[in-house]
Write a protein that holds these residues in place. Structure first.
Motif, mmCIF file in Angstrom:
data_model
loop_
_atom_site.group_PDB
_atom_site.id
_atom_site.type_symbol
_atom_site.label_atom_id
_atom_site.label_comp_id
_atom_site.label_asym_id
_atom_site.label_seq_id
_atom_site.Cartn_x
_atom_site.Cartn_y
_atom_site.Cartn_z
ATOM 1 N N VAL A 163 -20.236 75.011 -21.422
ATOM 2 C CA VAL A 163 -20.113 75.905 -22.580
ATOM 3 C C VAL A 163 -18.677 76.409 -22.726
ATOM 4 C CG1 VAL A 163 -20.864 78.093 -23.594
ATOM 5 C CG2 VAL A 163 -22.522 76.628 -22.431
ATOM 6 N N ARG A 164 -18.044 76.659 -21.587
ATOM 7 C CA ARG A 164 -16.649 77.135 -21.649
ATOM 8 C C ARG A 164 -15.722 76.074 -22.239
ATOM 9 N NH1 ARG A 164 -18.117 79.263 -17.261
ATOM 10 N NH2 ARG A 164 -17.022 79.381 -15.377
ATOM 11 N N ARG A 165 -16.160 74.835 -22.232
ATOM 12 C CA ARG A 165 -15.304 73.762 -22.771
ATOM 13 C C ARG A 165 -15.387 73.647 -24.285
ATOM 14 N NH1 ARG A 165 -17.194 68.462 -20.211
ATOM 15 N NH2 ARG A 165 -15.783 67.691 -21.798
ATOM 16 N N ILE A 166 -16.376 74.288 -24.894
ATOM 17 C CA ILE A 166 -16.514 74.198 -26.344
ATOM 18 C C ILE A 166 -15.331 74.910 -26.992
ATOM 19 C CG2 ILE A 166 -17.994 74.678 -28.319
ATOM 20 C CD1 ILE A 166 -20.336 74.944 -26.374
ATOM 21 N N PRO A 167 -14.572 74.178 -27.796
ATOM 22 C CA PRO A 167 -13.384 74.743 -28.454
ATOM 23 C C PRO A 167 -13.708 75.867 -29.433
ATOM 24 C CG PRO A 167 -13.378 72.347 -28.526
ATOM 25 C CD PRO A 167 -14.766 72.777 -28.167
ATOM 26 N N HIS A 168 -12.753 76.694 -29.642
ATOM 27 C CA HIS A 168 -12.846 77.786 -30.608
ATOM 28 C C HIS A 168 -13.127 77.193 -31.983
ATOM 29 C CE1 HIS A 168 -11.265 80.755 -33.454
ATOM 30 N NE2 HIS A 168 -11.462 81.659 -32.520
ATOM 31 N N GLY A 169 -14.074 77.789 -32.708
ATOM 32 C CA GLY A 169 -14.378 77.284 -34.040
ATOM 33 C C GLY A 169 -15.278 76.060 -34.057
#
Length: 117
Positions: free
Chosen positions: A25-31
């Motif tokens: 989940v932390r790898r999901i980019p902003h936006g």
DNA sequence: GCAATGACGCTCT
DNA sequence: CAGAGCGCCATTG
């Protein structure tokens, strides 16, 4: 106190399993947004999308995990016990630039996260 | 240990 | 495209 210790051990036991989920989940980019199923798969837990929801539900405030970027495969924000959290999630995503249509769904074709691997 | 539950997903209608 | 049904699987009572 033993009970507290046992409970803590249980938490850590789950943490080891959920740890992988949080890492993805932390790898999901902003936006960007990702479905529970995709997160589960990337975490090495295929067919365990529900567990992703479980893991995120267990998150505490200030966890630094962008839980708001995880939505269901239909592009909707999943319903839960607290309707309030649902609105918060949408607000957070919109502040990142994610748009919702009239039906309250995200245009996955434009905002879905597509990791190279 | 069985039955119910859940921030889900895929298929069929 | 929307809704219903069935499948999955760890956690909980």
């Amino acid at each position: 106190m033993d009970a507290a210790i046992d409970m803590d051990m249980d938490s850590q036991k789950q943490a080891s399993r959920w740890q992988r989920i949080y890492r993805v989940v932390r790898r999901i980019p902003h936006g960007r947004v990702a479905s529970y199923g995709l997160v589960a798969q990337l975490a090495g837990l295929p067919r365990q999308a529900r567990q992703v929801g479980y893991a995120l539900h267990a998150l505490k405030r200030g966890s630094r995990v962008p839980w708001q970027r995880v939505i269901n495969a239909r592009g909707e924000i999943s319903q839960r016990a607290e309707p309030e959290a649902e609105r918060l999630q949408r607000a957070l995503l919109e502040s990142e630039g994610v748009r919702f249509d009239a039906r309250g769904r995200v245009e996955l074709a434009r905002f879905a996260w597509r990791p190279k691997r």
